[in-house]
Design a protein around this motif. Structure first.
Motif, PDB file in Angstrom:
ATOM      1  N   MET A   1       0.851  -1.202   0.000  1.00  0.00           N
ATOM      2  CA  MET A   1       0.000   0.000   0.000  1.00  0.00           C
ATOM      3  C   MET A   1       0.883   1.247   0.000  1.00  0.00           C
ATOM      4  SD  MET A   1      -3.102   0.777   2.634  1.00  0.00           S
ATOM      5  CE  MET A   1      -4.599   1.449   1.936  1.00  0.00           C
ATOM      6  N   PRO A   2       0.965   1.930  -1.142  1.00  0.00           N
ATOM      7  CA  PRO A   2       1.875   3.087  -1.256  1.00  0.00           C
ATOM      8  C   PRO A   2       1.579   4.146  -0.199  1.00  0.00           C
ATOM      9  CG  PRO A   2       1.033   2.463  -3.424  1.00  0.00           C
ATOM     10  CD  PRO A   2       0.255   1.669  -2.410  1.00  0.00           C
ATOM     11  N   LYS A   3       2.663   4.680   0.354  1.00  0.00           N
ATOM     12  CA  LYS A   3       2.534   5.689   1.411  1.00  0.00           C
ATOM     13  C   LYS A   3       2.939   7.058   0.858  1.00  0.00           C
ATOM     14  CE  LYS A   3       5.255   3.095   3.900  1.00  0.00           C
ATOM     15  NZ  LYS A   3       5.217   1.890   3.039  1.00  0.00           N
ATOM     16  N   ILE A   4       1.986   7.967   0.842  1.00  0.00           N
ATOM     17  CA  ILE A   4       2.204   9.298   0.276  1.00  0.00           C
ATOM     18  C   ILE A   4       2.290  10.328   1.397  1.00  0.00           C
ATOM     19  CG2 ILE A   4       1.370  10.949  -1.429  1.00  0.00           C
ATOM     20  CD1 ILE A   4       1.777   7.986  -2.419  1.00  0.00           C
ATOM     21  N   THR A   5       3.268  11.225   1.328  1.00  0.00           N
ATOM     22  CA  THR A   5       3.364  12.321   2.290  1.00  0.00           C
ATOM     23  C   THR A   5       3.333  13.645   1.535  1.00  0.00           C
ATOM     24  OG1 THR A   5       4.697  10.977   3.810  1.00  0.00           O
ATOM     25  CG2 THR A   5       4.788  13.372   4.096  1.00  0.00           C
ATOM     26  N   ALA A  67       8.844   6.230   6.066  1.00  0.00           N
ATOM     27  CA  ALA A  67       7.547   5.610   5.762  1.00  0.00           C
ATOM     28  C   ALA A  67       6.875   6.331   4.587  1.00  0.00           C
ATOM     29  CB  ALA A  67       6.652   5.645   6.991  1.00  0.00           C
ATOM     30  N   THR A  68       7.688   6.858   3.691  1.00  0.00           N
ATOM     31  CA  THR A  68       7.162   7.599   2.546  1.00  0.00           C
ATOM     32  C   THR A  68       7.656   6.999   1.235  1.00  0.00           C
ATOM     33  OG1 THR A  68       7.098   9.660   3.829  1.00  0.00           O
ATOM     34  CG2 THR A  68       7.093   9.859   1.433  1.00  0.00           C
ATOM     35  N   ASP A  69       6.704   6.635   0.358  1.00  0.00           N
ATOM     36  CA  ASP A  69       7.069   6.156  -0.981  1.00  0.00           C
ATOM     37  C   ASP A  69       7.126   7.310  -1.983  1.00  0.00           C
ATOM     38  OD1 ASP A  69       7.216   3.294  -0.472  1.00  0.00           O
ATOM     39  OD2 ASP A  69       5.053   3.439  -0.106  1.00  0.00           O
ATOM     40  N   VAL A  70       6.234   8.276  -1.806  1.00  0.00           N
ATOM     41  CA  VAL A  70       6.223   9.455  -2.671  1.00  0.00           C
ATOM     42  C   VAL A  70       6.016  10.698  -1.798  1.00  0.00           C
ATOM     43  CG1 VAL A  70       5.131  10.648  -4.618  1.00  0.00           C
ATOM     44  CG2 VAL A  70       5.230   8.135  -4.590  1.00  0.00           C
ATOM     45  N   LEU A  71       6.913  11.668  -1.986  1.00  0.00           N
ATOM     46  CA  LEU A  71       6.816  12.928  -1.247  1.00  0.00           C
ATOM     47  C   LEU A  71       6.317  14.020  -2.193  1.00  0.00           C
ATOM     48  CD1 LEU A  71       7.461  14.628   1.318  1.00  0.00           C
ATOM     49  CD2 LEU A  71       9.774  14.951   0.369  1.00  0.00           C
ATOM     50  N   ASN A 228       9.926  -1.142  -6.299  1.00  0.00           N
ATOM     51  CA  ASN A 228      10.506  -1.991  -5.257  1.00  0.00           C
ATOM     52  C   ASN A 228      10.648  -1.285  -3.921  1.00  0.00           C
ATOM     53  OD1 ASN A 228      10.831  -3.912  -7.267  1.00  0.00           O
ATOM     54  ND2 ASN A 228      12.845  -3.098  -7.811  1.00  0.00           N
ATOM     55  N   GLY A 229       9.816  -0.301  -3.661  1.00  0.00           N
ATOM     56  CA  GLY A 229       9.975   0.435  -2.414  1.00  0.00           C
ATOM     57  C   GLY A 229      11.253   1.257  -2.447  1.00  0.00           C
ATOM     58  N   VAL A 230      11.609   1.792  -1.300  1.00  0.00           N
ATOM     59  CA  VAL A 230      12.756   2.687  -1.223  1.00  0.00           C
ATOM     60  C   VAL A 230      13.893   2.007  -0.468  1.00  0.00           C
ATOM     61  CG1 VAL A 230      13.542   4.987  -0.560  1.00  0.00           C
ATOM     62  CG2 VAL A 230      11.120   4.592  -1.115  1.00  0.00           C
ATOM     63  N   GLY A 231      15.087   2.025  -1.058  1.00  0.00           N
ATOM     64  CA  GLY A 231      16.257   1.453  -0.394  1.00  0.00           C
ATOM     65  C   GLY A 231      17.327   2.513  -0.245  1.00  0.00           C
ATOM     66  N   PRO A 232      18.539   2.093   0.097  1.00  0.00           N
ATOM     67  CA  PRO A 232      19.635   3.070   0.204  1.00  0.00           C
ATOM     68  C   PRO A 232      19.985   3.593  -1.188  1.00  0.00           C
ATOM     69  CG  PRO A 232      20.468   0.828   0.408  1.00  0.00           C
ATOM     70  CD  PRO A 232      18.975   0.732   0.405  1.00  0.00           C
ATOM     71  N   ALA A 233      20.573   4.782  -1.233  1.00  0.00           N
ATOM     72  CA  ALA A 233      21.008   5.336  -2.519  1.00  0.00           C
ATOM     73  C   ALA A 233      22.076   4.420  -3.122  1.00  0.00           C
ATOM     74  CB  ALA A 233      21.559   6.743  -2.326  1.00  0.00           C
TER      75      ALA A 233
END
Lengths: 247, 247, 247, 247
Positions: A1-5, A67-71, A228-233
């Motif tokens: 479930m994508p998390k938008i902030t 906890a943010t997929d898209v800011l 794939n969600g957010v990982g390290p740069a």
């Protein structure tokens, strides 16, 4: 479930001037709160959080950013109030896959300029003139359900030359009654993260009330959700890059 | 000494209608002859030849094409009259380094569509409305000496969506009184050859009389001159590609 | 339910030489039939059809092409046997949204060169040397589930310079034991259609048996599926472009 | 007369270890001094200045930066020693037209990462393996006089994935004996300034002694010279952007 902030500097809404009055009229609880509610139906499979500069850690402590997929970013008069350390953290997240949707005057935000490296400047004029948006790439996911052209009766003009790099893919372009043109909707990728900039939207005008505008922003948010969600740069820290013959 | 060849279908100039009359009024000896003369001072270090569809081998026999560093193309009503075999020969030359400057309605010419592979279509309207050209990449050689913006009082509207590929680098964009916008000046590279498309210019309007327009076209021709002249298209014939271990 | 059509010239498989023998050994019923079966599990939500040059209308009559969302192309020795009229029809479909996945020697196919306009040439060497594929854009949907690098023990070398345009987005690059490098996996958009080219795969080698290669091709097909199905090419016919003031 | 400034952190040359000994052996007076002398003949129409981190204001006071058309950057172990304020000044100059040539380990320099916004990371291995450079865009001015391919017998490997944006135009690609590939020569534009990154060159190897490498760097410097000199960054300060109806 994508998390938008959705982040908003939330200052015009609280200023005791004509601008503040207009802003409160159109966005009583703030642009961030308005967008959260307005975009909800189109993003019902997402969780949406609205935060602002005046919150602890400017509304973006690690536990929120992590906890943010898209800011989504709305800022205008307080770009300098955003700490460089926060810009560093946001940049690392974007490079690691977090989507970034930058709205309107956010073109001069620290984070947008940091991600692009270019001036990000443009010409502007605030006389409430008419804007006409054109869809230049109708095949783009962000253009789905958006008409080939639609008008915004009263807008702030943002005009070329727009200081963005050459890989800014043009999804929308705008015409203004005063004689200007603008690449008003562009996409980019930085590291593993997708970025969408959309110009329409102004603190004293009800542009975010317009269905076409809401559709574009919702599509833009969805397009920026990392597969794939957010990982390290990538490759950070550089020193830990692998060290073996791979042939 | 760069060798420039200006090709014109040269038909509007000879038609017995109102359009032909207007075309003859503005370009008595043809658009190609007018451009040859008008661009001469800005390209005095070049040799300029003007040819047309009605000449032997459509004005572009091998001996002419082989002596061309940059080909300027003006066509509109007779795109289909250009033989595919000629388009093949022009394409091979461009891939081998010959520059190609495509003007106005040439966006639908066989050679432009062949080089790009895209529809190259656009929206259009012919009511003599006002056009305003904006320089989006002031650092580009083609923009040298061109103001940030200039107006064309009466033009044919060419509007988005413009069916060109994503590597079309935007040097100029246009605004039209009727409510449209257009990427009116774009550059591309195909093989070893450089391509410049510029929209302004119409058979019944004196747009090519305008100094800013002449400057852009002259700059575009100069930018398209190949550094090393024109050779065979890369890797053609493919069968003769090298075949040796190179480590 | 996306409809995939895999086209194969299907000639090596039927030739009475050592090459034909090897091809039959690895792909008994043809490369198209093999891919249809091998990709089935990864594309179980799609219908896959396998066709070949020797079928009526070269395997692609309108009723087949009109029922195709993504066309996969494998050709090598018979590029010239594909009628230009068929290439025209395929191009129109791609411009209207149909995806196109071009494999290996298809880089010299009429349709790939038509869509790109460039030479599409490369350097090559056939000594069964080792290839190592690198994922350059790990965030791209086509790279999902593909390791950062994987080896192909025996391959045909395809090397730079690769004659493709600048908007070819690099997803994969390859290294070859003989000393060459290649942009072996690139994406492009033409009109409304997405194009993916992937180099690995050869008629006399079991490269399509390799899981990583199958994953890339399946991902590429999925990425090319048009969001809105396939319609007419934009602005075609050009004459029917709208003609009204839109302000 | 173009003014070139070559900046070097100049630390390896002065370190009391095996690395320093090798560096001094190949570049007795420093990499910057060596390049200034080696590139002189190819840039005899330019003035070349060599500066280093240990000089007042890190070698780049305003009076030097203001007299620089193209800045060449060599840094490795002291990226963090470069003050952010200096990076800001350099960025503004590049946005205003100053060319920037970044060499080898400069891919992780503050200024390169600032201009690109991406990780700029890569994979690396230091075993003195063989590198083969391929010219991918033979028509590019930076490739003039450079063979299609040339070898560097002993190099430090820089491999994909390379964290640069999509508008990095690939002029050169490299192959490494150990099994890696890299976009080793790319160009970009930021604001009005041109940027060229070239990977070959290492503090302990005589790579800058190689004629092909010197030719590429000299061509790169020449390509980065701004047509109109260096001015202020576009639209800065943003507040002073024009404010008039322009129709």
């Amino acid at each position: 479930m994508p998390k938008i902030t959705i982040w908003n500097e939330f200052l015009h809404e609280q200023s005791n001037d004509a601008c503040g009055e207009l802003c409160r009229k159109h966005y009583p609880k703030g642009i961030h709160a308005y967008l959260k509610k307005a975009l909800g139906p189109a993003l019902e499979d997402c969780t949406i959080r609205a935060v602002s500069l005046d919150m602890p850690e400017n509304g973006l402590p690690d536990k929120v950013l992590d906890a943010t997929d898209v800011l989504v970013w709305w800022g205008h008069m307080a770009h300098d109030k955003v700490p460089d350390a926060l810009v560093d953290r946001i940049q690392r997240r974007v490079l690691g896959g977090m989507g970034l949707v930058v709205l309107h005057s956010g073109h001069m935000s620290k984070i947008f300029r940091r991600m692009l490296g270019t001036p990000c400047t443009l010409r502007w004029r605030e006389i409430g003139e008419k804007e006409r948006v054109w869809t230049c790439d109708p095949a783009h996911p962000i253009a789905q359900g958006v008409p080939e052209t639609f008008a915004i009766e009263h807008t702030e003009m943002y005009g070329e030359p727009f200081g963005v790099p050459d890989d800014a893919h043009v999804v929308f372009m705008s015409w203004y009654a005063g004689g200007n043109v603008f690449r008003s909707g562009v996409t980019l990728q930085r590291g593993l993260g997708r970025i969408f900039y959309f110009a329409p939207g102004h603190e004293t005008l009800p542009i975010y009330h317009q269905p076409e505008v809401q559709r574009v922003i919702a599509n833009g948010i969805r397009w920026c959700v990392p597969a794939n969600g957010v990982g390290p740069a990538p490759g950070c820290p550089h020193e830990k890059a692998p060290f073996e013959p791979v042939q």
